[in-house]
Motif scaffolding. Structure first.
Motif, mmCIF file in Angstrom:
data_model
loop_
_atom_site.group_PDB
_atom_site.id
_atom_site.type_symbol
_atom_site.label_atom_id
_atom_site.label_comp_id
_atom_site.label_asym_id
_atom_site.label_seq_id
_atom_site.Cartn_x
_atom_site.Cartn_y
_atom_site.Cartn_z
ATOM 1 N N LEU A 152 0.829 -1.206 0.000
ATOM 2 C CA LEU A 152 0.000 0.000 0.000
ATOM 3 C C LEU A 152 0.868 1.263 0.000
ATOM 4 O O LEU A 152 0.594 2.221 -0.724
ATOM 5 C CB LEU A 152 -0.924 -0.005 1.218
ATOM 6 C CG LEU A 152 -1.921 1.152 1.332
ATOM 7 C CD1 LEU A 152 -2.909 1.112 0.167
ATOM 8 C CD2 LEU A 152 -2.670 1.083 2.658
ATOM 9 N N ILE A 153 1.930 1.251 0.794
ATOM 10 C CA ILE A 153 2.795 2.428 0.894
ATOM 11 C C ILE A 153 3.533 2.683 -0.416
ATOM 12 O O ILE A 153 3.624 3.819 -0.891
ATOM 13 C CB ILE A 153 3.812 2.253 2.046
ATOM 14 C CG1 ILE A 153 3.093 2.251 3.403
ATOM 15 C CG2 ILE A 153 4.847 3.380 2.028
ATOM 16 C CD1 ILE A 153 4.002 1.933 4.570
ATOM 17 N N THR A 154 4.064 1.606 -0.998
ATOM 18 C CA THR A 154 4.912 1.764 -2.182
ATOM 19 C C THR A 154 4.141 1.734 -3.492
ATOM 20 O O THR A 154 4.649 2.174 -4.534
ATOM 21 C CB THR A 154 5.977 0.655 -2.221
ATOM 22 O OG1 THR A 154 5.316 -0.633 -2.301
ATOM 23 C CG2 THR A 154 6.844 0.691 -0.977
ATOM 24 N N GLY A 155 2.926 1.186 -3.448
ATOM 25 C CA GLY A 155 2.179 1.033 -4.692
ATOM 26 C C GLY A 155 2.745 -0.047 -5.583
ATOM 27 O O GLY A 155 2.543 -0.026 -6.802
ATOM 28 N N LEU A 156 3.458 -1.023 -4.988
ATOM 29 C CA LEU A 156 4.091 -2.102 -5.739
ATOM 30 C C LEU A 156 3.626 -3.450 -5.220
ATOM 31 O O LEU A 156 3.304 -3.588 -4.029
ATOM 32 C CB LEU A 156 5.616 -2.017 -5.620
ATOM 33 C CG LEU A 156 6.275 -0.761 -6.192
ATOM 34 C CD1 LEU A 156 7.733 -0.708 -5.782
ATOM 35 C CD2 LEU A 156 6.147 -0.728 -7.716
ATOM 36 N N LEU B 261 15.326 -8.264 -0.063
ATOM 37 C CA LEU B 261 14.540 -9.338 0.528
ATOM 38 C C LEU B 261 14.883 -9.561 1.999
ATOM 39 O O LEU B 261 13.988 -9.715 2.838
ATOM 40 C CB LEU B 261 14.749 -10.622 -0.273
ATOM 41 C CG LEU B 261 13.961 -11.853 0.177
ATOM 42 C CD1 LEU B 261 12.465 -11.578 0.152
ATOM 43 C CD2 LEU B 261 14.307 -13.043 -0.702
ATOM 44 N N SER B 262 16.158 -9.564 2.347
ATOM 45 C CA SER B 262 16.564 -9.825 3.733
ATOM 46 C C SER B 262 15.996 -8.776 4.678
ATOM 47 O O SER B 262 15.505 -9.100 5.767
ATOM 48 C CB SER B 262 18.088 -9.861 3.833
ATOM 49 O OG SER B 262 18.630 -10.916 3.080
ATOM 50 N N ALA B 263 16.065 -7.498 4.282
ATOM 51 C CA ALA B 263 15.533 -6.423 5.135
ATOM 52 C C ALA B 263 14.040 -6.594 5.341
ATOM 53 O O ALA B 263 13.519 -6.363 6.446
ATOM 54 C CB ALA B 263 15.827 -5.064 4.510
ATOM 55 N N HIS B 264 13.320 -7.016 4.327
ATOM 56 C CA HIS B 264 11.875 -7.210 4.456
ATOM 57 C C HIS B 264 11.560 -8.421 5.336
ATOM 58 O O HIS B 264 10.521 -8.437 6.010
ATOM 59 C CB HIS B 264 11.244 -7.353 3.080
ATOM 60 C CG HIS B 264 11.062 -6.041 2.367
ATOM 61 N ND1 HIS B 264 9.881 -5.330 2.417
ATOM 62 C CD2 HIS B 264 11.903 -5.300 1.622
ATOM 63 C CE1 HIS B 264 10.011 -4.215 1.711
ATOM 64 N NE2 HIS B 264 11.240 -4.175 1.215
ATOM 65 N N LEU B 265 12.433 -9.423 5.341
ATOM 66 C CA LEU B 265 12.212 -10.564 6.231
ATOM 67 C C LEU B 265 12.374 -10.141 7.687
ATOM 68 O O LEU B 265 11.618 -10.597 8.568
ATOM 69 C CB LEU B 265 13.188 -11.689 5.885
ATOM 70 C CG LEU B 265 12.924 -12.408 4.557
ATOM 71 C CD1 LEU B 265 14.011 -13.445 4.292
ATOM 72 C CD2 LEU B 265 11.546 -13.065 4.563
ATOM 73 N N LEU C 36 13.561 2.497 0.136
ATOM 74 C CA LEU C 36 14.483 1.687 -0.657
ATOM 75 C C LEU C 36 13.862 1.360 -2.013
ATOM 76 O O LEU C 36 12.667 1.082 -2.098
ATOM 77 C CB LEU C 36 14.819 0.384 0.077
ATOM 78 C CG LEU C 36 15.493 0.515 1.446
ATOM 79 C CD1 LEU C 36 15.684 -0.863 2.061
ATOM 80 C CD2 LEU C 36 16.826 1.238 1.333
ATOM 81 N N PRO C 37 14.641 1.382 -3.064
ATOM 82 C CA PRO C 37 14.092 1.034 -4.379
ATOM 83 C C PRO C 37 13.747 -0.447 -4.437
ATOM 84 O O PRO C 37 14.442 -1.292 -3.868
ATOM 85 C CB PRO C 37 15.229 1.381 -5.345
ATOM 86 C CG PRO C 37 16.470 1.271 -4.514
ATOM 87 C CD PRO C 37 16.084 1.706 -3.126
#
Length: 771
Positions: free
Chosen positions: A381-385, A393-397, A575-576
């Motif tokens: 929702l925040i990124t629209g992606l 991926l690691s940071a999102h985990l 982050l991109p």
């Protein structure tokens, strides 16, 4: 003295390498030039294409220029590709450099790329490019063993070329060793894949490879133990051209570089993303092993059965029966755990028992899993992606762990006034039963090796049940989920996540998205469900844990977790998600039925269509995000398929008829793939006679050509049918272009175009010849 010998061992390993290295050196520039020719000059090389055949011929010419004693191409026209038989024009390019003995070593890599939009610079122009460089070097060196250098076609369709080589090469029994090179152009560890679902490469080969890696100072070779566990379920998933050799009991191993860090199987697998500095790493490693075996004797062991694990920097080879032993220990531990937990059972009068404690815990865990999934939704929702985690991926985990902590605090609030049973047996038995079921289920799916993961968790919980010391009991309970977590987040998890994101093309509606997310929810729920019960048992039996849960309910901790979660989400939003190398993709699909005249035109992305402009003579559309797929209001005609020929009918025994078909099928434009499907309007077809490959199912026969079949295509086949039966023939051609003038403009999303044209004919048959 022993210490000195150990320190000098790498030098002894290097001595033969240094001796041969004085004759010819590996050149990264030469490897890069080979990659450039294959991926840029020739371009994408799907199996059977003109480009793949050009690459095979070029490779043969290069091997000839190095002075090979024999150079040839082993063609094949039929391939068993992922369960379907297809027609193709592919092959294997072979160069043989004779040695003092006929016993031989094969070095090879596949030359095809995944599809016509994928240049395949790393996967796998880099493999045959490295193979050619090793051939150049070894053409100038003395050879004890004969050396065979191969470029295999059709690896991406199911190891077709390497299977063809081991099945038809007349001296295959003289092959003593094989090295497969599948990607060498990324700054990443070198992964070795050295097994099939039934056997491994011999232990001596693995030990020598790791010893050479250390001796040469490369220190990049690794074996992905947990990925290997999952990969070999059901006959094997990701693999390479070493597998057919192993199945022939020829020692073989594969070297792969960049599985997680390079955009393989995408249009971005291009020459500009090849890491030139890393090109010689695999080459030097394989060269070192070749030097070792050329200067000594290849050991006699053909294969092995073991589990390789790196523990505290050391490679340990556990016998293959270790998994089965762990399975037996887990079963014994489960039975023991039940007996121990029953002894801990409290005798509570029936009127005072608390009901539904297990269901309450199930609800709590479901809420926690929902919170983890909610974290993904918030980021979307925040990124629209759709895939904001793609690059990081690691940071999102780690963010998911914070959402899990937040979910834990939420369920502690929701259950503040709930009553739970004080009987530890209520929770222990559920945890044991679920772990026991998971262990048996994993054993059925993947054998003892895979069953070891929940089995170890079961053993750890059994140990916790038998320990009286509170902190040690808690330690074993906390360690319990780690084996299953490690299996889920195995070494190739980034590759699997990236690969599965491209399935987003098919998740293009709310219903499919709901089904997909429900599937993930259920997997997470079942994978980790037993541990909510083992944790509950620990909370009931250890006072310190109960006190910690009471403290954790305080609003202050909830506020701290919420602030950390939101801060982490805000940081991740900056982050991109993509960059020049890692990009989402767009497909434009056109479909036309020559029978009905109906046409559809659809644009879709695996990511939301962002900054995409579509222009035709009647449509002008701009997408700024939020849309995955859309059917464009544009009709067209594409009667691109013409079919003619004869069907000669003659009576057989009884009332049956033999039909001899001689068809010519032509495309108005060059096609990419072609499928001809034949079935009867009544009764059945049987006794098919043809030189073509086909796949049959319920009296339906499909003839498929990949890629770039001949145009026109001449097809001959004979069928036996019943009286009064007519043949229905459906021809589906896939064309790599659109039937309309259409411009798709996008800065960061490669575009693939396809037009599927379908033609259906009913061939009314009579005794005699019909035109």
């Amino acid at each position: 003295m022993h210490t000195r010998i150990c320190k000098l061992l790498p030098l002894f390993l290097l001595l033969p390498v240094l001796a041969f290295g004085q004759t010819a050196d590996i050149s990264a520039d030469s490897i890069y030039a080979n990659i450039h020719h294959l991926s840029v000059t020739i371009g994408p090389r799907p199996m059977g294409s003109a480009a793949e055949n050009e690459a095979l011929a070029w490779t043969a010419a290069r091997l000839q220029s190095f002075g090979a004693d024999s150079v040839f191409i082993m063609p094949y026209t039929i391939a068993d590709a992922h369960g379907a038989r297809i027609n193709t024009t592919s092959g294997v390019s072979v160069g043989i450099f004779r040695g003092e003995t006929d016993s031989s070593i094969v070095v090879g890599g596949h030359i095809d790329s995944d599809s016509r939009e994928i240049p395949g610079a790393n996967d796998n122009a880099s493999g045959p490019a490295t193979m050619l460089e090793l051939a150049r070097v070894w053409s100038q060196r003395p050879r004890h063993y004969t050396m065979i250098f191969c470029a295999f076609g059709g690896e991406e369709r199911g190891l077709i070329g390497s299977h063809h080589f081991v099945d038809t090469y007349e001296d295959i029994d003289k092959v003593a060793l094989m090295f497969s090179i599948d990607m060498t152009g990324a700054d990443d560890d070198i992964i070795t894949i050295m097994e099939t679902d039934t056997m491994n490469a011999p232990v001596w080969l693995m030990k020598d490879a790791f010893a050479m890696d250390r001796a040469l100072g490369i220190n990049r070779l690794t074996y992905p133990t947990h990925f290997g566990t999952i990969n070999n379920i059901g006959g094997g998933g990701a693999g390479s051209d070493h597998i057919p050799f192993l199945k022939k009991r020829i020692p073989a191993m594969d070297f792969t570089q960049g599985i997680n860090r390079h955009p393989i199987h995408t249009p971005m697998d291009r020459i500009e993303y090849i890491d030139r500095d890393m090109l010689d790493t695999c080459a030097r490693l394989i060269d070192g092993l070749l030097v070792k075996y050329q200067s000594s004797t290849i050991p006699s062991g053909k294969s092995g059965r073991y589990i390789l694990m790196n523990i505290f920097g050391r490679n340990l080879f556990f016998p293959g029966w270790t998994g089965s032993l762990l399975l037996l220990l887990a079963v014994a531990a489960g039975v023991t755990a039940v007996l121990i937990s029953r002894k801990q059972r409290l005798i509570i009068p029936k009127p005072e028992r608390v009901r539904f404690s297990g269901w309450k815990l199930f609800f709590m865990f479901a809420v926690m899993v929902i919170c983890v999934r909610l974290g993904d939704s918030v980021m979307q929702l925040i990124t629209g992606l759709r895939y904001p985690w793609f690059l990081h991926l690691s940071a999102h985990l780690w963010s998911s762990l914070l959402w899990l902590a937040l979910g834990t605090w939420v369920v502690l609030q929701l259950t503040r006034k709930w009553r739970f049973s004080p009987d530890p047996y209520v929770y222990a038995k559920r945890g044991i039963i679920i772990l026991f079921v998971l262990t048996l289920l994993f054993a059925l799916v993947g054998g003892g090796r895979m069953a070891a993961y929940p089995g170890i968790s079961l053993i750890l919980f059994s140990l916790a049940l038998s320990i009286r010391t509170g902190w040690l009991r808690t330690l074993f309970v906390v360690l319990g989920p780690l084996p299953l977590a490690r299996l889920m987040f195995m070494e190739a998890f980034p590759f699997m996540a990236h690969f599965n994101s491209y399935a987003g093309f098919e998740i293009d509606s709310a219903g499919r998205a709901l089904l997909f997310n429900t599937g993930i929810f259920l997997v997470l729920l079942l994978w980790y469900l037993p541990f909510i019960f083992t944790f509950a048992w620990n909370a009931v039996t250890v006072k310190g844990v109960r006190r910690s849960l009471v403290v954790a309910r305080r609003p202050l901790y909830g506020i701290i977790i919420l602030v950390l979660t939101l801060a982490c989400s805000g940081y991740l939003a900056t982050l991109p998600a993509y960059n020049d190398m890692w990009r989402p993709m767009v497909r434009v699909d056109a479909r036309y039925s020559m029978e009905t005249g109906k046409s559809t035109l659809e644009i879709k992305g695996n990511e939301y269509l962002r900054d995409v402009s579509v222009t035709t003579d009647s449509v002008s559309q701009y997408y700024s995000g939020g849309v995955i797929s859309e059917k464009l209001n544009h009709s067209f005609t594409a009667g691109w398929i013409d079919a003619g020929g004869t069907e000669t009918c003659s009576p057989v025994t009884g009332d049956t008829i033999r039909v001899n078909c001689s068809w010519t099928i032509a495309g108005e434009r060059p096609w990419y793939t072609l499928t001809v499907t034949v079935w009867p309007d009544t009764l059945s077809i049987y006794d098919v006679d043809t030189d073509l490959a086909y796949t049959s199912r319920y009296s339906t026969y499909s003839f498929t050509w990949q890629a770039e079949p001949p145009n026109p295509l001449h097809m001959q086949a004979a069928f036996t049918i019943g009286p009064g039966t007519n043949l229905i023939r459906r021809i589906v051609g896939a064309f790599p272009e659109l039937p309309i003038d259409m411009t798709v403009s996008t800065d960061n999303m490669p575009v693939r175009y396809r037009t599927w044209v379908t033609r259906v004919d009913t061939l009314k048959l009579d005794i005699g010849t019909t035109e």
